[in-house]
Design a protein around this motif. Structure first.
Motif: not given
Length: 200
Positions: A157-158, A113-114, A99-101, A181-182
């Motif tokens: 959990x990421x 973005x992370x 996912x991007x966050x 935010x994800x």
């Protein structure tokens, strides 16, 4: 005064002049054929049908979370993210999913973005009142469509693929306690179903 140029770009059968008035009068002699109007309507109708059959709708869904230090006996335990996902949006999150966050304290316009990878999805549910105070406050600021206090959430959990950020060219570790935010992956819904049935 020079005589008016008689070369016209229209056929004489299409346009006719009227000598009355300073500028004359132009009127169409031949009207558009009925078959042309019918063809145009048919093309528009066909386009609408194709849009209903092949079109799809997807909505943006976000989850709110915070960075934490992973529970570990190692002195330099990695930082992970705990996010709280509405149950209706949690189905697409499975271990291994990327996912991007982005972090509130590090705007993505500047830091980008992370990426995070889902490591675990809790099987239980949490009511809004059980969420950390900072998460509750951010949910109330960012959620407009529904009341976040009436929803139930699942904790995910990421693992952060980029445990460091570059600030003014200098790398620094991502600290614990950052709100984030994800962007959640969402399956698209056929447009016909969205219009006449359920919502995505």
């Amino acid at each position: 005064m020079a005589s008016a140029t008689k070369n016209n770009i229209f056929r004489p059968q299409v346009l006719s002049g009227n000598s009355y008035g300073n500028f004359g009068e132009i009127r169409l002699v031949h009207t558009m054929s009925g078959w042309a109007i019918s063809s145009g309507c048919l093309i528009i109708a066909l386009g609408l049908v194709l849009l209903l059959v092949y079109g799809s709708v997807s909505r943006n869904a976000v989850a709110i979370g915070v960075t934490e230090t992973a529970a570990s006996t190692q002195p330099n335990a990695p930082v992970v993210a705990r996010i709280f996902v509405p149950v209706i949006d949690a189905a697409a999150l499975v271990p291994g999913r990327q996912v991007t966050l982005h972090y509130d304290a590090f705007p993505y316009q500047k830091y980008g973005l992370q990426t995070g990878v889902v490591r675990a999805v809790d099987s239980g549910y949490l009511h809004a009142s059980a969420l950390p105070a900072g998460i509750q406050a951010k949910l109330r600021r960012t959620t407009h469509a529904v009341n976040p206090d009436t929803m139930t959430y699942r904790r995910v959990t990421l693992a952060l693929l980029s445990p460091q950020l570059r600030r003014d060219g200098v790398p620094q570790d991502v600290p614990a306690g950052l709100l984030l935010e994800v962007n959640l992956p969402q399956a698209s819904t056929p447009l016909s179903r969205w219009l006449f049935g359920g919502r995505p």
